[in-house]
Structures are given as structure tokens and as C-alpha cells.
Design a protein around this motif. Structure first.
Motif, PDB file in Angstrom:
ATOM      1  N   GLY A 339       0.816  -1.213   0.000  1.00  0.00           N
ATOM      2  CA  GLY A 339       0.000   0.000   0.000  1.00  0.00           C
ATOM      3  C   GLY A 339       0.843   1.253   0.000  1.00  0.00           C
ATOM      4  O   GLY A 339       0.554   2.212  -0.734  1.00  0.00           O
ATOM      5  N   LYS A 340       1.886   1.248   0.813  1.00  0.00           N
ATOM      6  CA  LYS A 340       2.765   2.416   0.871  1.00  0.00           C
ATOM      7  C   LYS A 340       3.463   2.631  -0.466  1.00  0.00           C
ATOM      8  O   LYS A 340       3.567   3.771  -0.937  1.00  0.00           O
ATOM      9  CB  LYS A 340       3.807   2.231   1.975  1.00  0.00           C
ATOM     10  CG  LYS A 340       4.736   3.421   2.155  1.00  0.00           C
ATOM     11  CD  LYS A 340       5.675   3.209   3.339  1.00  0.00           C
ATOM     12  CE  LYS A 340       6.592   4.416   3.531  1.00  0.00           C
ATOM     13  NZ  LYS A 340       7.506   4.231   4.682  1.00  0.00           N
ATOM     14  N   PHE A 341       3.934   1.564  -1.090  1.00  0.00           N
ATOM     15  CA  PHE A 341       4.622   1.675  -2.378  1.00  0.00           C
ATOM     16  C   PHE A 341       3.704   2.327  -3.410  1.00  0.00           C
ATOM     17  O   PHE A 341       4.110   3.255  -4.122  1.00  0.00           O
ATOM     18  CB  PHE A 341       5.060   0.292  -2.852  1.00  0.00           C
ATOM     19  CG  PHE A 341       5.746   0.278  -4.191  1.00  0.00           C
ATOM     20  CD1 PHE A 341       7.109   0.510  -4.284  1.00  0.00           C
ATOM     21  CD2 PHE A 341       5.034   0.027  -5.358  1.00  0.00           C
ATOM     22  CE1 PHE A 341       7.753   0.492  -5.523  1.00  0.00           C
ATOM     23  CE2 PHE A 341       5.664   0.004  -6.594  1.00  0.00           C
ATOM     24  CZ  PHE A 341       7.027   0.245  -6.667  1.00  0.00           C
ATOM     25  N   ARG A 342       2.462   1.860  -3.492  1.00  0.00           N
ATOM     26  CA  ARG A 342       1.547   2.395  -4.505  1.00  0.00           C
ATOM     27  C   ARG A 342       1.203   3.858  -4.231  1.00  0.00           C
ATOM     28  O   ARG A 342       1.090   4.655  -5.164  1.00  0.00           O
ATOM     29  CB  ARG A 342       0.301   1.517  -4.573  1.00  0.00           C
ATOM     30  CG  ARG A 342       0.598   0.141  -5.183  1.00  0.00           C
ATOM     31  CD  ARG A 342      -0.594  -0.782  -5.147  1.00  0.00           C
ATOM     32  NE  ARG A 342      -0.301  -2.043  -5.836  1.00  0.00           N
ATOM     33  CZ  ARG A 342      -0.536  -3.251  -5.332  1.00  0.00           C
ATOM     34  NH1 ARG A 342      -1.073  -3.363  -4.125  1.00  0.00           N
ATOM     35  NH2 ARG A 342      -0.248  -4.325  -6.018  1.00  0.00           N
ATOM     36  N   ARG A 343       1.040   4.213  -2.957  1.00  0.00           N
ATOM     37  CA  ARG A 343       0.784   5.624  -2.619  1.00  0.00           C
ATOM     38  C   ARG A 343       1.965   6.496  -3.014  1.00  0.00           C
ATOM     39  O   ARG A 343       1.798   7.573  -3.594  1.00  0.00           O
ATOM     40  CB  ARG A 343       0.494   5.775  -1.126  1.00  0.00           C
ATOM     41  CG  ARG A 343      -0.839   5.188  -0.682  1.00  0.00           C
ATOM     42  CD  ARG A 343      -1.187   5.656   0.728  1.00  0.00           C
ATOM     43  NE  ARG A 343      -0.177   5.310   1.714  1.00  0.00           N
ATOM     44  CZ  ARG A 343      -0.138   4.147   2.366  1.00  0.00           C
ATOM     45  NH1 ARG A 343      -1.045   3.204   2.110  1.00  0.00           N
ATOM     46  NH2 ARG A 343       0.789   3.916   3.275  1.00  0.00           N
ATOM     47  N   TYR A 344       3.173   6.032  -2.684  1.00  0.00           N
ATOM     48  CA  TYR A 344       4.370   6.811  -3.002  1.00  0.00           C
ATOM     49  C   TYR A 344       4.559   6.933  -4.509  1.00  0.00           C
ATOM     50  O   TYR A 344       4.953   7.992  -4.997  1.00  0.00           O
ATOM     51  CB  TYR A 344       5.601   6.165  -2.355  1.00  0.00           C
ATOM     52  CG  TYR A 344       5.872   6.626  -0.942  1.00  0.00           C
ATOM     53  CD1 TYR A 344       4.827   6.776  -0.024  1.00  0.00           C
ATOM     54  CD2 TYR A 344       7.163   6.892  -0.497  1.00  0.00           C
ATOM     55  CE1 TYR A 344       5.069   7.199   1.266  1.00  0.00           C
ATOM     56  CE2 TYR A 344       7.414   7.311   0.793  1.00  0.00           C
ATOM     57  CZ  TYR A 344       6.365   7.462   1.673  1.00  0.00           C
ATOM     58  OH  TYR A 344       6.619   7.884   2.952  1.00  0.00           O
ATOM     59  N   VAL A 345       4.284   5.861  -5.230  1.00  0.00           N
ATOM     60  CA  VAL A 345       4.428   5.927  -6.687  1.00  0.00           C
ATOM     61  C   VAL A 345       3.480   6.965  -7.269  1.00  0.00           C
ATOM     62  O   VAL A 345       3.852   7.735  -8.164  1.00  0.00           O
ATOM     63  CB  VAL A 345       4.194   4.543  -7.327  1.00  0.00           C
ATOM     64  CG1 VAL A 345       3.989   4.663  -8.839  1.00  0.00           C
ATOM     65  CG2 VAL A 345       5.378   3.625  -7.034  1.00  0.00           C
ATOM     66  N   GLY A 346       2.251   7.028  -6.753  1.00  0.00           N
ATOM     67  CA  GLY A 346       1.322   8.045  -7.228  1.00  0.00           C
ATOM     68  C   GLY A 346       1.866   9.443  -7.036  1.00  0.00           C
ATOM     69  O   GLY A 346       1.753  10.302  -7.928  1.00  0.00           O
ATOM     70  N   ARG A 347       2.484   9.679  -5.894  1.00  0.00           N
ATOM     71  CA  ARG A 347       3.086  10.995  -5.624  1.00  0.00           C
ATOM     72  C   ARG A 347       4.336  11.212  -6.463  1.00  0.00           C
ATOM     73  O   ARG A 347       4.621  12.335  -6.897  1.00  0.00           O
ATOM     74  CB  ARG A 347       3.399  11.117  -4.145  1.00  0.00           C
ATOM     75  CG  ARG A 347       2.140  11.209  -3.266  1.00  0.00           C
ATOM     76  CD  ARG A 347       2.453  10.948  -1.809  1.00  0.00           C
ATOM     77  NE  ARG A 347       3.592  11.724  -1.347  1.00  0.00           N
ATOM     78  CZ  ARG A 347       4.295  11.434  -0.256  1.00  0.00           C
ATOM     79  NH1 ARG A 347       3.986  10.353   0.457  1.00  0.00           N
ATOM     80  NH2 ARG A 347       5.319  12.174   0.104  1.00  0.00           N
ATOM     81  N   MET A 348       5.110  10.153  -6.694  1.00  0.00           N
ATOM     82  CA  MET A 348       6.284  10.278  -7.551  1.00  0.00           C
ATOM     83  C   MET A 348       5.883  10.662  -8.977  1.00  0.00           C
ATOM     84  O   MET A 348       6.561  11.461  -9.631  1.00  0.00           O
ATOM     85  CB  MET A 348       7.074   8.968  -7.567  1.00  0.00           C
ATOM     86  CG  MET A 348       7.801   8.644  -6.282  1.00  0.00           C
ATOM     87  SD  MET A 348       8.639   7.026  -6.407  1.00  0.00           S
ATOM     88  CE  MET A 348       9.240   6.834  -4.735  1.00  0.00           C
TER      89      MET A 348
END
Length: 364
Positions: A339-348
Motif C-alpha cells: 500500500g505504501k509503495f503504490r501511494r508513493y508511486v502516485g506521488r512520484m
């Protein structure tokens, strides 16, 4: 990837560390636990358990002929005091230098502890970092206070309704985790409001070499999770200390993603035996460094392709970018990290989108 140490990480990572012969020292009896491992002769990595602001963090202690250099001083002054007590067990030499890698509070809030003990020490950082500290630090008390208030309100609602913000029922285990996090956040905020901000005394712009105490210290200003991040290279020992230019398990980022990726590739050219990131375990190879660079470069490349095809909004571009093939290499399919990875990727993706369009966010 060969780990030297671990912090309070997931069970699968803990087990892997044991299999690799990692050192897992016991934590402090009070406050936030701090673990220690000797990286090389006179060089120690200290890693903190979750402290209410970050899930883990690193401070590096380097013992020289006549004094000690400390790279980053943690989020809480109380944690810095724990490290200082450990330094005094290692050596009776004074702390002569502190290095602050960048302006984020988890890297310099313990400065006051060392200055109180050693008033004549120097604090090294880039001039850019010092200016960011002066411009931002005084805004933290009201920001931290408001964030605590909001998070407490969210927890109170979760407890009263039995559901999280997405409307999903909360398990007893998740509620316990959320309550533990709130306890840490309250403790962190209470300390943060009392921090005596202690600023760098010795600044540089691009690079600084210090020949001191039998060692050569090469300080370099680079773009990482913040502009003006100090990276420290010890050429004789072949040790690289990166601050948040490199962080584990999911990369931190703030400035343009493409610039951050270039900095990682620059680090990849150094002759090193050990890499100590701003967060996470130390490594004896460049595998994770290269993986982080690959992720950032892949996002930048796919974003450029998407906007050049005519996609307009951030949301459209976010749907077009796919880095799922890299996810397992970061998360090992841990649910929380997924979940954290996907959230961070969205922000990236939004970060790279703005970089590709000169800071602009276009809307219909």
C-alpha cells in the motif's frame, strides 16, 4: 543484498537478517529503542525504532584520533541522548563535529544535546540546508500540533465506529497498531515543541574535504530527498553515508525526481564497500541503490512518454504509469508496504509530471 543490521522491520526481514548473520542488539529500556552495530574500525551505525515521526532512522558515529564525528542526530533529543551515552561507552573522546545531511527534522533535532555536552563543536551542513532550516523550523510547532489533533480525531472516530477512513472494519490488531502509533506521535510532538533549534556553524556550497583525526572526509552537496543534501564519502574506508538520498524500504523524495535519479547514479560510481542510507540497513553492495535509481528513472521515462502523447491531467498520467514489475523487489509482497509503495508511486508520478511541465499542473 547483504544486510549489516536491522531495525524494527517486518518479520520476513528480521528472519532474513538472522539468516545472514546480522547483529541485532537490544534496545534502550526507556524511550525509543536504539540499536548499534560496528560497521568498521571506529565507525558505528545507530538505528532507531519508530519514534512517532519516522519508522526508523540512522545516525553514524565516527571515532577519530582525538575526537568524534556524528552524522545526523535523529528526531528526538531523548534519542540523541541515548546515542551520546553509547558514545561515552565507546570512547572518552569529545564530539568535535556534527553533520546534518539535510533540513528534515529527523536528521537534526538532536543537535542541542551534543552542543550542551560539547559547546565548542562544529555543525557541518550545506549553506542551502542551513537556509532551509532557518526558513522552515519555526513553522513546525504549529504544524505538528495540528497534525496530532487531526490524527487523534481520526483515531477517536475509528474507535467509535469500528471502521477506518475508507469504511472498512478495523481489526483488533489494526486498532492496537493505530493506538501505539498515536502514543508515539503524542510523545514525539511533546518533545518537538521543546526542541531548542541548533543550527549549522560551518557551511559549504558544492563540496568540502576535511583531513582530520587520521581520516579523509569528503562532503558533497547533492539532490536527494532535499536539495543541498550532504553525502559523506570516506575514501580510505570505502564507506558512503547518503542521508535520505537513499532510503529503505520505499524511497523518500521531494525535489524533481529526475535530479534525484541522477544523484543516485553518481553515487553508483563510487568505489565503496559499505553504503549507509538515511533510513534502513547498511549494504555491502549497490543492489538497492541501483534498484531505487531504476524505479525513479522508470517513472520519469513513463511520465515523459505519457505527457508527450497528449495526456493532460496528473490523474491520467498516474493511470498510464506502470511500475508494478518493480514493486515486489521493494515490498516482498508485504501488505503494508504494498500500500505504501503504490501511494508513493502516485506521488512520484505527480512529482515527475511537474518536472516535465516546468512545475505546472494542467487541468481541463
Amino acid at each position: 543484498m547483504k544486510m549489516l543490521i536491522t531495525s524494527s522491520l517486518k518479520p520476513w526481514l528480521f528472519a532474513m537478517c538472522l539468516a545472514l548473520g546480522c547483529v541485532i542488539p537490544s534496545g534502550a529500556e526507556i524511550g525509543v529503542a536504539v540499536q548499534k552495530v560496528q560497521i568498521a574500525d571506529g565507525i558505528y551505525q545507530f538505528i532507531t525504532a519508530p519514534d512517532g515521526y519516522v519508522p526508523n532512522g540512522n545516525s553514524v558515529v565516527i571515532v577519530n584520533e582525538n575526537d568524534v564525528l556524528v552524522f545526523d542526530t535523529f528526531t528526538r533529543p531523548s534519542t540523541a541522548r541515548t546515542v551520546l551515552a553509547e558514545i561515552r561507552k565507546i570512547t572518552d573522546k569529545p564530539v568535535g563535529y556534527i553533520v546534518n545531511s539535510h533540513w528534515h527534522p529527523d536528521h537534526w533535532s538532536g543537535n542541542e544535546v551534543y552542543v550542551q555536552a560539547f559547546p565548542n563543536l562544529e555543525i557541518i551542513a550545506t549553506e542551502e540546508t542551513r537556509q532551509f532550516m532557518l526558513n522552515i523550523a519555526n513553522a513546525w510547532p504549529p504544524l505538528f500540533t495540528e497534525e496530532l489533533r487531526n490524527d487523534q480525531a481520526d483515531l477517536d472516530k475509528e474507535v467509535s465506529t469500528g471502521k477506518n477512513s475508507e469504511g472498512t472494519p478495523v481489526t483488533a490488531e489494526q486498532r492496537r497498531k493505530d493506538e501505539d502509533h498515536m502514543r508515539l506521535e503524542r510523545e514525539f510532538t511533546a518533545e518537538a515543541l521543546k526542541v531548542k533549534r541548533t543550527y549549522p556553524t560551518l557551511t559549504y556550497s558544492d563540496g568540502l574535504t576535511l583531513y582530520h583525526g587520521g581520516r579523509e572526509f569528503r562532503f558533497m552537496s547533492m539532490v536527494g530527498d532535499a536539495r543541498g543534501t550532504t553525502v559523506l564519502y570516506l575514501p580510505k574506508e570505502k564507506i558512503l553515508i547518503t542521508g535520505d538520498l537513499l532510503s529503505y524500504p520505499i524511497p523518500y523524495f521531494t525535489p524533481p525526481l529526475g535530479q534525484h535519479a541522477k544523484s543516485l547514479r553518481t553515487l553508483g560510481q563510487f568505489d565503496v564497500d559499505v553504503i549507509i542510507p538515511g533510513h534502513g540497513p547498511a549494504w555491502r553492495d549497490k543492489n538497492f541503490l541501483n534498484l531505487e535509481a531504476e524505479l525513479l528513472e522508470t517513472i520519469v521515462s513513463q511520465v515523459r512518454q505519457a505527457v508527450q502523447k497528449g495526456m493532460v491531467t496528473v490523474e491520467e498520467v498516474q493511470k498510464a504509469v506502470n511500475v508494478e514489475p518493480l514493486r515486489l523487489k521493494f515490498t516482498h509482497d508485504d501488505n503494508d508496504l504494498n500500500g505504501k509503495f503504490r501511494r508513493y508511486v502516485g506521488r512520484m508520478v505527480e512529482n515527475a509530471y511537474r518536472e516535465a511541465r516546468d512545475g505546472k499542473r494542467l487541468e481541463y
